[in-house]
Design a protein around this motif. Structure first.
Motif, PDB file in Angstrom:
ATOM      1  N   GLY A 118      34.483  38.836  36.629  1.00  0.00           N
ATOM      2  CA  GLY A 118      34.458  37.391  36.810  1.00  0.00           C
ATOM      3  C   GLY A 118      35.826  36.821  37.146  1.00  0.00           C
ATOM      4  N   LEU A 119      36.832  37.157  36.341  1.00  0.00           N
ATOM      5  CA  LEU A 119      38.186  36.657  36.576  1.00  0.00           C
ATOM      6  C   LEU A 119      38.768  37.167  37.897  1.00  0.00           C
ATOM      7  N   PRO A 120      38.654  38.457  38.230  1.00  0.00           N
ATOM      8  CA  PRO A 120      39.141  38.914  39.535  1.00  0.00           C
ATOM      9  C   PRO A 120      38.496  38.179  40.711  1.00  0.00           C
ATOM     10  N   LEU A 121      37.204  37.912  40.637  1.00  0.00           N
ATOM     11  CA  LEU A 121      36.538  37.208  41.735  1.00  0.00           C
ATOM     12  C   LEU A 121      37.008  35.758  41.834  1.00  0.00           C
ATOM     13  N   PHE A 122      37.280  35.121  40.718  1.00  0.00           N
ATOM     14  CA  PHE A 122      37.817  33.757  40.748  1.00  0.00           C
ATOM     15  C   PHE A 122      39.180  33.736  41.427  1.00  0.00           C
ATOM     16  N   LEU A 123      40.012  34.725  41.143  1.00  0.00           N
ATOM     17  CA  LEU A 123      41.321  34.819  41.790  1.00  0.00           C
ATOM     18  C   LEU A 123      41.169  34.975  43.302  1.00  0.00           C
ATOM     19  N   CYS A 124      40.219  35.792  43.731  1.00  0.00           N
ATOM     20  CA  CYS A 124      39.984  35.979  45.163  1.00  0.00           C
ATOM     21  C   CYS A 124      39.631  34.662  45.842  1.00  0.00           C
ATOM     22  N   MET A 125      38.787  33.862  45.202  1.00  0.00           N
ATOM     23  CA  MET A 125      38.415  32.570  45.784  1.00  0.00           C
ATOM     24  C   MET A 125      39.626  31.641  45.884  1.00  0.00           C
ATOM     25  N   ALA A 126      40.446  31.604  44.843  1.00  0.00           N
ATOM     26  CA  ALA A 126      41.619  30.731  44.847  1.00  0.00           C
ATOM     27  C   ALA A 126      42.601  31.125  45.953  1.00  0.00           C
ATOM     28  N   LEU A 127      42.786  32.417  46.150  1.00  0.00           N
ATOM     29  CA  LEU A 127      43.701  32.882  47.192  1.00  0.00           C
ATOM     30  C   LEU A 127      43.194  32.503  48.584  1.00  0.00           C
ATOM     31  N   ASN A 128      41.893  32.622  48.812  1.00  0.00           N
ATOM     32  CA  ASN A 128      41.339  32.263  50.117  1.00  0.00           C
ATOM     33  C   ASN A 128      41.468  30.769  50.399  1.00  0.00           C
ATOM     34  N   ILE A 129      41.264  29.952  49.390  1.00  0.00           N
ATOM     35  CA  ILE A 129      41.396  28.501  49.577  1.00  0.00           C
ATOM     36  C   ILE A 129      42.845  28.142  49.902  1.00  0.00           C
ATOM     37  N   PHE A 168      47.902  36.144  51.603  1.00  0.00           N
ATOM     38  CA  PHE A 168      47.022  35.698  50.518  1.00  0.00           C
ATOM     39  C   PHE A 168      45.593  36.175  50.719  1.00  0.00           C
ATOM     40  N   VAL A 169      45.072  35.973  51.945  1.00  0.00           N
ATOM     41  CA  VAL A 169      43.666  36.288  52.158  1.00  0.00           C
ATOM     42  C   VAL A 169      43.423  37.787  52.142  1.00  0.00           C
ATOM     43  N   LEU A 170      44.386  38.583  52.612  1.00  0.00           N
ATOM     44  CA  LEU A 170      44.189  40.028  52.581  1.00  0.00           C
ATOM     45  C   LEU A 170      44.468  40.606  51.197  1.00  0.00           C
ATOM     46  N   LEU A 171      45.299  39.935  50.400  1.00  0.00           N
ATOM     47  CA  LEU A 171      45.408  40.310  48.985  1.00  0.00           C
ATOM     48  C   LEU A 171      44.033  40.210  48.343  1.00  0.00           C
ATOM     49  N   SER A 172      43.326  39.114  48.637  1.00  0.00           N
ATOM     50  CA  SER A 172      41.972  38.926  48.129  1.00  0.00           C
ATOM     51  C   SER A 172      41.015  39.944  48.731  1.00  0.00           C
ATOM     52  N   GLN A 173      41.062  40.105  50.053  1.00  0.00           N
ATOM     53  CA  GLN A 173      40.082  40.945  50.748  1.00  0.00           C
ATOM     54  C   GLN A 173      40.238  42.418  50.421  1.00  0.00           C
ATOM     55  N   VAL A 174      41.466  42.913  50.429  1.00  0.00           N
ATOM     56  CA  VAL A 174      41.688  44.335  50.136  1.00  0.00           C
ATOM     57  C   VAL A 174      41.309  44.645  48.696  1.00  0.00           C
ATOM     58  N   GLY A 175      41.680  43.751  47.783  1.00  0.00           N
ATOM     59  CA  GLY A 175      41.283  43.965  46.401  1.00  0.00           C
ATOM     60  C   GLY A 175      39.773  43.952  46.234  1.00  0.00           C
ATOM     61  N   PHE A 176      39.123  42.997  46.881  1.00  0.00           N
ATOM     62  CA  PHE A 176      37.664  42.887  46.787  1.00  0.00           C
ATOM     63  C   PHE A 176      36.975  44.128  47.344  1.00  0.00           C
ATOM     64  N   LEU A 177      37.370  44.559  48.540  1.00  0.00           N
ATOM     65  CA  LEU A 177      36.698  45.702  49.164  1.00  0.00           C
ATOM     66  C   LEU A 177      36.984  47.003  48.419  1.00  0.00           C
ATOM     67  N   ALA A 206      49.007  44.733  49.055  1.00  0.00           N
ATOM     68  CA  ALA A 206      49.033  45.998  48.325  1.00  0.00           C
ATOM     69  C   ALA A 206      48.741  45.812  46.844  1.00  0.00           C
ATOM     70  N   PHE A 207      49.064  44.632  46.322  1.00  0.00           N
ATOM     71  CA  PHE A 207      48.844  44.379  44.903  1.00  0.00           C
ATOM     72  C   PHE A 207      47.391  44.012  44.601  1.00  0.00           C
ATOM     73  N   GLY A 208      46.574  43.841  45.650  1.00  0.00           N
ATOM     74  CA  GLY A 208      45.187  43.467  45.436  1.00  0.00           C
ATOM     75  C   GLY A 208      44.405  44.449  44.584  1.00  0.00           C
ATOM     76  N   PRO A 209      44.346  45.747  44.974  1.00  0.00           N
ATOM     77  CA  PRO A 209      43.582  46.695  44.153  1.00  0.00           C
ATOM     78  C   PRO A 209      44.071  46.797  42.715  1.00  0.00           C
ATOM     79  N   GLY A 210      45.384  46.895  42.540  1.00  0.00           N
ATOM     80  CA  GLY A 210      45.926  47.028  41.193  1.00  0.00           C
ATOM     81  C   GLY A 210      45.740  45.777  40.362  1.00  0.00           C
ATOM     82  N   LEU A 211      45.986  44.605  40.978  1.00  0.00           N
ATOM     83  CA  LEU A 211      45.852  43.346  40.250  1.00  0.00           C
ATOM     84  C   LEU A 211      44.425  43.118  39.803  1.00  0.00           C
ATOM     85  N   LEU A 212      43.475  43.321  40.709  1.00  0.00           N
ATOM     86  CA  LEU A 212      42.069  43.135  40.330  1.00  0.00           C
ATOM     87  C   LEU A 212      41.637  44.173  39.299  1.00  0.00           C
TER      88      LEU A 212
END
Length: 380
Positions: free
Chosen positions: A352-363, A205-214, A335-341
């Motif tokens: 805005g929506l992609p960043l909200f998803l990242c926060m939810a995944l980290n929590i 979950f957290v790397l889905l968020s992190q890889v997509g974010f970076l 792997a789905f992080g970049p494509g999903l975001l």
């Protein structure tokens, strides 16, 4: 040096490739990001085999093969003119990335260190952080002067000489190297146990968020400036993120062998939530740079902590196979992080929506990582 090359050109630079390919061909963010996703998914299926190859042929042969495959693909990348060519290159590059990144580095370190493995692994994976500090800003600075094709190929050529040379000179099998049969036995059996998923699911979950974010950090920062806001330098944002990632990794590395890694992981996950929350609304350059700095503090540690938990809770002979299998599961999801975001950005018209998803995944990851199994295989 292998980590510097792998993360520099095979991870952080995806955001640069995205921007440049959009400018040259007009391809959508969703398409290019989805190609990156497919690249990571394909590579994840190869990770258990790569663990076997390390046990059979030794880490040096695996690293050199992976570096060669990655280099060939990267040298051809600026020449693509059709979408199918980009897809083909990323398919070829998939085994190269996985033969030079987390699982093989952790397996190699595990052949030499046991009691001080946390510090050794943190130092080895510091190359991933150095990559964000060195490769990405240099590539961003070189592109306006040399053009994307010449800049990318020149830096890749320099990188492969340094990485392959250091691997050839210094990487060897260690005294704790497992027998090939040990690596192959019951390769998928751990997936039937909650213990395995209590480690793999949170980091997925957290790397889905992190890889997509970076991956989207460069276009995210660029969009702030192009939207009429204050000028924000994407190279500086990435550089600040990389510097604090190195600082955070080194500081944690000094004490990680004395900490409870599950609790440390939860703290790292939640630190990123705060940083993303600031980035979701901040326009002032100092706030953006500050949020990138705070986010970076846990970037490198989120890669290192998973093998550390495996080391504490599994026996040494299980370590290479469990790390490889867990990394495969984590990579399949992240792997789905970049494509999903990218798709969410295209659909919503902003980040805005992609960043909200990242926060939810980290929590969610922070809550899951604290759900330790009742009877760990190897007590901490």
């Amino acid at each position: 040096m292998s980590a510097v090359f792998a993360w520099g050109f095979g991870f952080y630079a995806h955001g640069i490739y995205l921007v440049e390919l959009q400018r040259q061909h007009g391809w959508s963010t969703g398409f290019i990001s989805s190609v990156v996703t497919a690249h990571y998914v394909l590579g994840a299926f190869l990770l258990p085999r790569i663990a076997e190859a390390i046990g059979r042929f030794g880490p040096r042969a695996v690293f050199l093969t992976g570096l060669s495959i990655t280099t060939a693909s990267l040298l051809l990348l600026p020449s693509v003119t059709e979408p199918w060519q980009l897809v083909a290159l990323y398919i070829v590059m998939a085994p190269g990335w996985n033969a030079t990144s987390v699982a093989p580095i952790a397996a190699t370190v595990g052949q030499w260190f046991d009691r001080k493995r946390g510090l050794a692994l943190n130092l080895a994976l510091s190359g991933a952080t150095v990559a964000g500090l060195a490769v990405t800003p240099v590539l961003l600075a070189a592109i306006p002067r040399l053009g994307f094709a010449d800049a990318e190929r020149l830096l890749v050529a320099i990188g492969i000489v340094l990485a392959a040379g250091s691997v050839a000179l210094f990487v060897r099998k260690g005294p704790l190297s497992p027998k090939p049969a040990t690596v192959r036995t019951h390769r998928l059996a751990p997936m039937r146990q909650w213990h395995f998923w209590s480690i793999s699911a949170p980091f997925a979950f957290v790397l889905l968020s992190q890889v997509g974010f970076l991956t989207h950090l460069v276009p995210l920062v660029t969009a702030r400036s192009e939207g009429g806001g204050p000028s924000i330098d994407p190279a500086l944002a990435v550089g600040i993120n990389a510097v604090t990632a190195l600082v955070g990794r080194l500081l944690l590395g000094l004490v990680i062998d004395r900490l409870e890694p599950r609790r440390a992981s939860a703290i790292c996950f939640l630190v990123q939530v705060g940083a993303i929350a600031v980035l979701a609304w901040a326009q002032a350059p100092l706030l953006v740079y500050g949020a990138c700095a705070v986010y970076g503090l846990s970037v490198g540690n989120n890669i290192t902590l998973s093998p550390m938990i495996v080391q504490r809770e599994y026996t040494p002979d299980q370590f290479p196979a469990i790390v490889a299998l867990s990394t495969a599961v984590v990579q399949t999801l992240y792997a789905f992080g970049p494509g999903l975001l990218g798709i969410l950005r295209d659909l919503s018209g902003g980040y805005g929506l992609p960043l909200f998803l990242c926060m939810a995944l980290n929590i969610a990851a922070a809550a899951l990582i604290l759900g330790r199994p009742r009877r760990p295989v190897r007590p901490a």
